[in-house]
Write a protein that holds these residues in place. Structure first.
Motif, mmCIF file in Angstrom:
data_model
loop_
_atom_site.group_PDB
_atom_site.id
_atom_site.type_symbol
_atom_site.label_atom_id
_atom_site.label_comp_id
_atom_site.label_asym_id
_atom_site.label_seq_id
_atom_site.Cartn_x
_atom_site.Cartn_y
_atom_site.Cartn_z
ATOM 1 N N GLN A 144 0.798 -1.436 0.001
ATOM 2 C CA GLN A 144 -0.037 0.118 -0.113
ATOM 3 C C GLN A 144 0.793 1.245 -0.072
ATOM 4 N N ILE A 145 0.782 1.952 -1.027
ATOM 5 C CA ILE A 145 1.714 3.539 -1.134
ATOM 6 C C ILE A 145 0.447 4.369 -1.265
ATOM 7 N N ILE A 146 0.189 4.617 -0.064
ATOM 8 C CA ILE A 146 -1.069 5.632 0.011
ATOM 9 C C ILE A 146 -0.850 7.095 0.899
ATOM 10 N N ASN A 147 0.437 7.029 1.311
ATOM 11 C CA ASN A 147 0.925 8.060 2.215
ATOM 12 C C ASN A 147 0.039 8.394 3.301
ATOM 13 N N LYS A 148 -0.340 7.061 3.923
ATOM 14 C CA LYS A 148 -1.502 7.026 5.248
ATOM 15 C C LYS A 148 -1.335 8.313 6.071
ATOM 16 N N ASP A 149 -0.221 8.679 6.436
ATOM 17 C CA ASP A 149 -0.101 9.551 7.439
ATOM 18 C C ASP A 149 0.009 11.127 6.898
ATOM 19 N N GLY A 150 -0.380 11.260 5.498
ATOM 20 C CA GLY A 150 -0.329 12.575 4.761
ATOM 21 C C GLY A 150 0.841 13.367 4.894
ATOM 22 N N VAL A 151 2.138 12.742 4.892
ATOM 23 C CA VAL A 151 3.342 13.387 5.016
ATOM 24 C C VAL A 151 3.560 14.047 3.954
ATOM 25 N N LYS A 152 4.221 15.315 3.952
ATOM 26 C CA LYS A 152 4.559 16.257 2.910
ATOM 27 C C LYS A 152 5.902 16.208 2.368
ATOM 28 N N GLU A 153 6.819 16.024 3.179
ATOM 29 C CA GLU A 153 8.250 15.837 2.783
ATOM 30 C C GLU A 153 8.724 14.858 3.737
ATOM 31 N N ALA A 154 9.580 13.802 3.057
ATOM 32 C CA ALA A 154 10.311 12.710 3.688
ATOM 33 C C ALA A 154 11.409 12.034 2.708
ATOM 34 N N ASN A 155 12.288 11.901 3.382
ATOM 35 C CA ASN A 155 13.549 11.403 2.398
ATOM 36 C C ASN A 155 13.874 10.098 3.065
ATOM 37 N N ASN A 156 13.414 8.971 2.469
ATOM 38 C CA ASN A 156 13.652 7.464 2.831
ATOM 39 C C ASN A 156 14.206 6.858 1.670
ATOM 40 N N GLU A 157 15.098 7.619 1.003
ATOM 41 C CA GLU A 157 15.765 6.705 -0.172
ATOM 42 C C GLU A 157 16.416 5.406 -0.041
ATOM 43 N N ASP A 158 16.813 5.302 1.207
ATOM 44 C CA ASP A 158 17.269 4.075 1.629
ATOM 45 C C ASP A 158 16.466 3.076 1.714
ATOM 46 N N GLN A 159 15.033 3.472 1.752
ATOM 47 C CA GLN A 159 14.004 2.355 1.802
ATOM 48 C C GLN A 159 13.390 2.560 0.312
ATOM 49 N N GLY A 160 13.890 3.257 -0.537
ATOM 50 C CA GLY A 160 13.329 3.211 -1.875
ATOM 51 C C GLY A 160 12.361 4.252 -2.266
ATOM 52 N N TYR A 161 12.103 5.127 -1.367
ATOM 53 C CA TYR A 161 11.124 6.295 -1.672
ATOM 54 C C TYR A 161 11.516 7.769 -0.935
ATOM 55 N N ILE A 162 10.847 8.598 -1.909
ATOM 56 C CA ILE A 162 11.119 10.140 -1.178
ATOM 57 C C ILE A 162 9.582 10.543 -1.381
ATOM 58 N N ILE A 163 9.226 11.512 -0.318
ATOM 59 C CA ILE A 163 8.011 12.103 -0.620
ATOM 60 C C ILE A 163 8.294 13.778 -0.727
ATOM 61 N N LYS A 164 7.694 14.120 -1.846
ATOM 62 C CA LYS A 164 8.086 15.798 -1.851
ATOM 63 C C LYS A 164 6.622 16.472 -2.228
ATOM 64 N N ASP A 165 6.053 17.444 -1.483
ATOM 65 C CA ASP A 165 4.869 18.064 -1.954
ATOM 66 C C ASP A 165 3.666 16.874 -1.668
ATOM 67 N N GLY A 166 4.075 15.964 -0.921
ATOM 68 C CA GLY A 166 3.003 15.205 -0.548
ATOM 69 C C GLY A 166 2.670 14.162 -1.520
ATOM 70 N N ILE A 167 3.659 14.111 -2.501
ATOM 71 C CA ILE A 167 3.570 13.175 -3.706
ATOM 72 C C ILE A 167 4.654 11.995 -3.412
ATOM 73 N N THR A 168 4.386 10.770 -3.251
ATOM 74 C CA THR A 168 5.287 9.738 -3.132
ATOM 75 C C THR A 168 6.101 9.392 -4.406
ATOM 76 N N VAL A 169 7.576 9.305 -4.467
ATOM 77 C CA VAL A 169 8.255 8.866 -5.434
ATOM 78 C C VAL A 169 8.930 7.669 -5.156
#
Length: 480
Positions: free
Chosen positions: A442-467
């Motif tokens: 499930q890639i749904i940003n369940k916590d509504g995070v706006k910015e997060a750098n979890n590149e070591d886990q394979g994803y980044i969140i920018k402006d609420g968009i999961t990449v």
């Protein structure tokens, strides 16, 4: 479902550029003396105009999409790349000599351009090319590109060679904008006005104008002042009568400002003088060279582009521009234009196959296999594999660089197949190429995070968009 191939026919020049032979208005120019409008505007752009596309810097605002590729090489609209927009506009405008300047991750850009265009551009007696010019150190200049103007300055020796072959004007373009434009009409106005430099501008309302560099013009469209992202009284002082540039009175009241698009036409000699004589240390066109040209007494003209134009240099703007392609019945930008197609590489992929799927307001690129999935308001890129029960909503999938055979993954313990696993739910997300997303993710940003750098886990969140990063592995059952 969208599948776009290369058009091999040559487009005729736009009828709008035909100037009546009866018109022989004389225009005064301090550099050229008097000349005929007909003589200048009817010159073949293929022989007299050189296209220079600026690839941009490191593309940090688009990271992680630019981690391993130059910004102009970022995939767009399921089948294309950003660089295809300005190159196609050039081809459709009869400009077939094109350079792209870049200094970051240029390998994929170079490969795309060489495979997509160089064997098909121009004609027997009007040979063309599309080439990448990467930053390089030399005995005379040991530095990398310091900005847009410096990038052009470092290759002036090459561009000057083209003047010997009849090039009279340079058109400077950006590699990260989405729009469709007739550059021939732009160049025609530049030549008619006798300008040294012409700046393409879009009309703006007051709400959006604060975010752009604005220009003020006189009654002939000549630029008299610049302001970078003004606000308050400074913003109101930059209001102009946009009917001068061709807007009707009603729209001119709604949009009393003009913003630079970062697209310019220079006389070849004016470019040489500005970069080597007047401003040899200036690094940027928008903030230094263009205002400096006006202050030094050169004729700097505005040209109004009243169409869809979007700067997609950020993750949010890039995401929204891609999803807006799915809008119906009239998307802001469409690849379905017979008269001005957008070209790209011929990949010789099979048609996409959809097996018992529910697809709504979406674009599906070439060579995809989608099984019993639900897809809403999404763009699905080349060679995407989406398995049973998957749900995608507001997603941009960039697809894969190659097909993976089922037995390839089976040979490796714990290997996840490339693509979207069974039962996975993905919303408001960009999935970069060759990602492996396991079942029931499930890639749904369940916590509504706006910015997060979890590149070591394979994803980044920018402006609420999961990449989801390129080549990432998202294990079975993961919740983001």
């Amino acid at each position: 479902m969208a599948s776009h191939g290369r058009s091999k026919g040559r487009l005729s020049r736009k009828a709008a550029l035909v100037v009546s032979a009866a018109v022989t208005t004389k225009i005064s120019s301090k550099d050229e003396g008097s000349f005929d409008v007909d003589e200048l505007t009817n010159k073949d752009t293929a022989s007299t105009v050189l296209g220079i596309i600026l690839g941009g810097g490191a593309g940090s605002r688009l990271y992680p999409l630019t981690k391993r590729r130059a910004k102009p090489a970022v995939p767009l609209g399921a089948n294309y790349r950003l660089i295809d927009i300005p190159v196609s506009n050039c081809i459709n405008s009869n400009i077939n000599k094109i350079y792209c300047l870049t200094q970051f991750n240029s390998a994929s850009l170079n490969r795309h351009l060489s495979q997509a265009y160089n064997s098909n551009i121009g004609s027997y007696n009007k040979r063309g090319f599309v080439e990448v010019l990467a930053a390089q150190q030399s005995p005379t200049n040991p530095k990398w590109f310091q900005g847009t103007a410096d990038a052009v300055r470092q290759y002036l020796w090459l561009f000057e060679e083209s003047v010997k072959d009849g090039i009279e004007d340079y058109i400077i373009l950006s590699g990260d904008h989405l729009y469709r434009m007739d550059y021939e009409a732009f160049i025609q106005k530049h030549r008619e006005s006798g300008a040294d430099v012409t700046v393409s501008a879009v009309p703006m309302d007051e709400r959006r104008a604060e975010a752009f560099g604005l220009m003020k013009i006189d009654g002939t469209g000549r630029i008299t002042d610049f302001a970078e992202k003004p606000s308050g009284d400074a913003l109101k002082a930059m209001a102009v009568d946009t009917t001068i540039l061709g807007l009707d009175e009603e729209r001119a009241k709604e949009m009393p400002y003009i913003a630079s698009m970062g697209i310019y036409v220079f006389k070849a000699q004016a470019m040489l003088d500005l970069l080597t004589r007047y401003f040899p240390q200036a690094n940027d066109f928008g903030s230094e060279i263009i205002p400096g040209a006006k202050d030094s007494g050169m004729h700097v003209q505005a040209y109004l582009f009243d169409g869809y134009w979007e700067d997609i240099g950020t993750v949010e703007a890039f995401f929204n521009a891609n999803l807006s392609l799915t809008e119906q019945p009239n998307p802001k930008f469409s690849f379905y234009d017979r008269d001005a197609p957008i070209y790209t590489m011929s990949r010789f992929l099979p048609p996409s196959k959809l097996l018992d799927c529910e697809v709504e307001d979406s674009i599906i690129g070439d060579g995809c296999l989608i099984k019993q999935a639900t897809i809403h308001h999404s763009v699905i890129g080349l060679r995407s594999l989406i398995n049973e029960g998957a749900v995608l909503e507001n997603c941009l999938l960039m697809g894969a660089d190659y097909y993976e055979q089922p037995n390839e993954c089976e040979l490796l313990p714990g290997c996840l197949p490339m693509g979207i696993g069974q039962g996975s739910i993905i919303k408001n997300c960009i999935v970069d190429k060759n990602a492996r997303i396991g079942p029931n993710v499930q890639i749904i940003n369940k916590d509504g995070v706006k910015e997060a750098n979890n590149e070591d886990q394979g994803y980044i969140i920018k402006d609420g968009i999961t990449v989801i990063c390129r080549d990432s592995i998202i294990p079975e059952g993961t919740v983001i």
